[in-house]
Design a protein around this motif. Structure first.
Motif, PDB file in Angstrom:
ATOM      1  N   ARG A   8       1.150 -45.670   5.044  1.00 33.80           N
ATOM      2  CA  ARG A   8       1.526 -47.176   5.269  1.00 33.80           C
ATOM      3  C   ARG A   8       2.154 -47.531   3.872  1.00 33.80           C
ATOM      4  O   ARG A   8       2.773 -48.418   4.257  1.00 33.80           O
ATOM      5  CB  ARG A   8       0.356 -48.048   5.553  1.00 33.80           C
ATOM      6  N   GLN A  50       2.266 -41.526  11.184  1.00 34.45           N
ATOM      7  CA  GLN A  50       0.912 -42.285  10.954  1.00 34.45           C
ATOM      8  C   GLN A  50       0.362 -42.436  12.209  1.00 34.45           C
ATOM      9  O   GLN A  50      -0.598 -42.444  12.250  1.00 34.45           O
ATOM     10  CB  GLN A  50       1.353 -43.630  10.536  1.00 34.45           C
ATOM     11  N   GLU A  53      -1.035 -38.776  13.035  1.00 31.82           N
ATOM     12  CA  GLU A  53      -1.951 -38.318  11.761  1.00 31.82           C
ATOM     13  C   GLU A  53      -3.110 -37.424  12.215  1.00 31.82           C
ATOM     14  O   GLU A  53      -3.225 -36.275  11.787  1.00 31.82           O
ATOM     15  CB  GLU A  53      -2.154 -39.345  10.906  1.00 31.82           C
TER      16      GLU A  53
END
Length: 63
Positions: A8, A50, A53
């Motif tokens: 992030r 992300q 993940e």
């Protein structure tokens, strides 16, 4: 330098750079568009990583 920078934060850094490239003086429009396109592609890759993940980490520990 840390290898453990969360995705992030990496995405945020790229998005900030995209904003700066769009308003950077002295760069031709075509150069700016080229660099922004590459940064957007990198951001999209990091966003995909992300979002996936947990699955990726699970696959690497099962191998």
């Amino acid at each position: 330098m840390s290898d453990n920078i969360p995705l992030r934060q990496q995405i945020s850094a790229i998005n900030l750079e995209i904003l700066q490239r769009k308003i950077k003086p002295g760069m031709s429009r075509s150069q700016a568009e080229y660099h922004v396109s590459r940064l957007e592609a990198a951001a999209a890759t990091l966003e995909w990583l992300q979002a996936n993940e947990v699955r990726i980490k699970g696959a690497s520990s099962n191998g």
